[in-house]
Design a protein around this motif. Structure first.
Motif, PDB file in Angstrom:
ATOM      1  N   GLY A  34       0.822  -1.207   0.000  1.00 31.00           N
ATOM      2  CA  GLY A  34       0.000   0.000   0.000  1.00 31.00           C
ATOM      3  C   GLY A  34       0.857   1.258   0.000  1.00 31.00           C
ATOM      4  O   GLY A  34       1.689   1.453  -0.894  1.00 31.00           O
ATOM      5  N   ASP A  35       0.673   2.105   1.015  1.00 30.78           N
ATOM      6  CA  ASP A  35       1.445   3.349   1.102  1.00 30.78           C
ATOM      7  C   ASP A  35       2.780   3.162   1.811  1.00 30.78           C
ATOM      8  O   ASP A  35       3.494   4.144   2.059  1.00 30.78           O
ATOM      9  N   ASN A  36       3.134   1.917   2.121  1.00 30.71           N
ATOM     10  CA  ASN A  36       4.353   1.654   2.892  1.00 30.71           C
ATOM     11  C   ASN A  36       5.417   0.936   2.065  1.00 30.71           C
ATOM     12  O   ASN A  36       6.096   0.028   2.554  1.00 30.71           O
ATOM     13  N   ILE A  37       5.555   1.327   0.819  1.00 30.16           N
ATOM     14  CA  ILE A  37       6.575   0.736  -0.053  1.00 30.16           C
ATOM     15  C   ILE A  37       7.956   1.136   0.452  1.00 30.16           C
ATOM     16  O   ILE A  37       8.212   2.299   0.756  1.00 30.16           O
ATOM     17  N   THR A  38       8.833   0.149   0.545  1.00 31.54           N
ATOM     18  CA  THR A  38      10.210   0.405   0.964  1.00 31.54           C
ATOM     19  C   THR A  38      11.176   0.060  -0.165  1.00 31.54           C
ATOM     20  O   THR A  38      10.826  -0.699  -1.079  1.00 31.54           O
ATOM     21  N   VAL A  39      12.366   0.601  -0.076  1.00 32.34           N
ATOM     22  CA  VAL A  39      13.384   0.303  -1.090  1.00 32.34           C
ATOM     23  C   VAL A  39      13.707  -1.185  -1.078  1.00 32.34           C
ATOM     24  O   VAL A  39      13.746  -1.840  -2.128  1.00 32.34           O
ATOM     25  N   GLU A  40      13.935  -1.741   0.099  1.00 31.78           N
ATOM     26  CA  GLU A  40      14.282  -3.158   0.169  1.00 31.78           C
ATOM     27  C   GLU A  40      13.135  -4.040  -0.302  1.00 31.78           C
ATOM     28  O   GLU A  40      13.353  -5.036  -1.004  1.00 31.78           O
ATOM     29  N   GLY A  41      11.904  -3.686   0.045  1.00 28.80           N
ATOM     30  CA  GLY A  41      10.766  -4.474  -0.407  1.00 28.80           C
ATOM     31  C   GLY A  41      10.647  -4.479  -1.926  1.00 28.80           C
ATOM     32  O   GLY A  41      10.390  -5.522  -2.543  1.00 28.80           O
ATOM     33  N   ALA A  42      10.840  -3.317  -2.535  1.00 30.53           N
ATOM     34  CA  ALA A  42      10.779  -3.225  -3.995  1.00 30.53           C
ATOM     35  C   ALA A  42      11.890  -4.052  -4.637  1.00 30.53           C
ATOM     36  O   ALA A  42      11.666  -4.778  -5.626  1.00 30.53           O
ATOM     37  N   LEU A  43      13.092  -3.965  -4.073  1.00 28.75           N
ATOM     38  CA  LEU A  43      14.220  -4.713  -4.628  1.00 28.75           C
ATOM     39  C   LEU A  43      14.026  -6.220  -4.468  1.00 28.75           C
ATOM     40  O   LEU A  43      14.355  -6.989  -5.374  1.00 28.75           O
ATOM     41  N   ARG A  44      13.473  -6.639  -3.342  1.00 25.48           N
ATOM     42  CA  ARG A  44      13.234  -8.075  -3.153  1.00 25.48           C
ATOM     43  C   ARG A  44      12.214  -8.596  -4.166  1.00 25.48           C
ATOM     44  O   ARG A  44      12.376  -9.689  -4.717  1.00 25.48           O
TER      45      ARG A  44
END
Length: 204
Positions: free
Chosen positions: A75-85
């Motif tokens: 949702g509104d809590n996208i993180t850099v590490e989450g996107a990269l994973r």
């Protein structure tokens, strides 16, 4: 027979590159007459293009699905590490669990992506996936300059290509402490390491 020709060409191109392989070599590896590749392909370049195109849809679709799923869950809590994973882990699974074909495709992709002659042209089939990642990174780093995010991706893809190339260099340098086949450890570290790099260059 077509798949056998593609498998043979994929293996040979991964070992010797585009210019180190002939259609005769491909025929010999399959054990067929030299005329057979010409039935399917106009020339060696068209065979090479077919090899590069064959696994691309799976590579793209699995990563797109992973990134879409991650965005929906975050949702509104996208993180850099989450996107990269989401971008990296499914792709690493393709290359670690997909057998010899994916191993060869990874080695070939590592060569192609580093070729100033035709790397940009051949690898552009993956552009939609890369731009999807860029979009997620923009949302995770809204204050980060656009060019900085692209530079960060540039460094990400370099590490990814070295990894799927399985050169064995880290095995030698670490005297066996680290192994280029250890994709589970790579998955543990890679996205976290890269996320730290993005945060460092975006918050200078």
């Amino acid at each position: 027979m077509l798949d056998q020709l593609l498998d043979a060409a994929e293996y040979l191109f991964s070992k010797h590159g585009l210019y180190g392989v002939t259609l005769k070599d491909v025929s010999a590896r399959v054990g067929v007459h030299t005329s057979l590749p010409h039935y399917y392909f106009e020339n060696k370049k068209s065979l090479f293009d077919a090899v590069m195109a064959r696994r691309a849809p799976q590579s793209c679709s699995t990563r797109m699905e992973a990134m879409d799923r991650y965005e929906a869950e975050a949702g509104d809590n996208i993180t850099v590490e989450g996107a990269l994973r989401a971008f990296l882990d499914t792709e690493l699974d393709n290359y670690s669990k997909g057998g010899d074909g994916w191993r060869n495709y990874g080695a070939l992709g590592a060569q192609v992506s580093n070729s100033p002659e035709w790397g940009a042209e051949v690898m552009d089939r993956f552009d939609p996936v890369v731009l999807r990642l860029i979009d997620l990174l923009r949302k995770a780093l809204p204050e980060c300059p656009e060019e900085t995010i692209f530079w960060g991706y540039h460094f990400v893809t370099g590490a990814l290509m070295l990894t799927i190339g399985r050169t064995g260099r880290i095995d030698v340098l670490s005297e066996g402490l680290c192994k280029s086949e250890d994709f589970e450890t790579i998955k543990t570290y890679m996205a976290t390491f890269m996320a730290g790099g993005f945060k460092a260059i975006c918050h200078k």
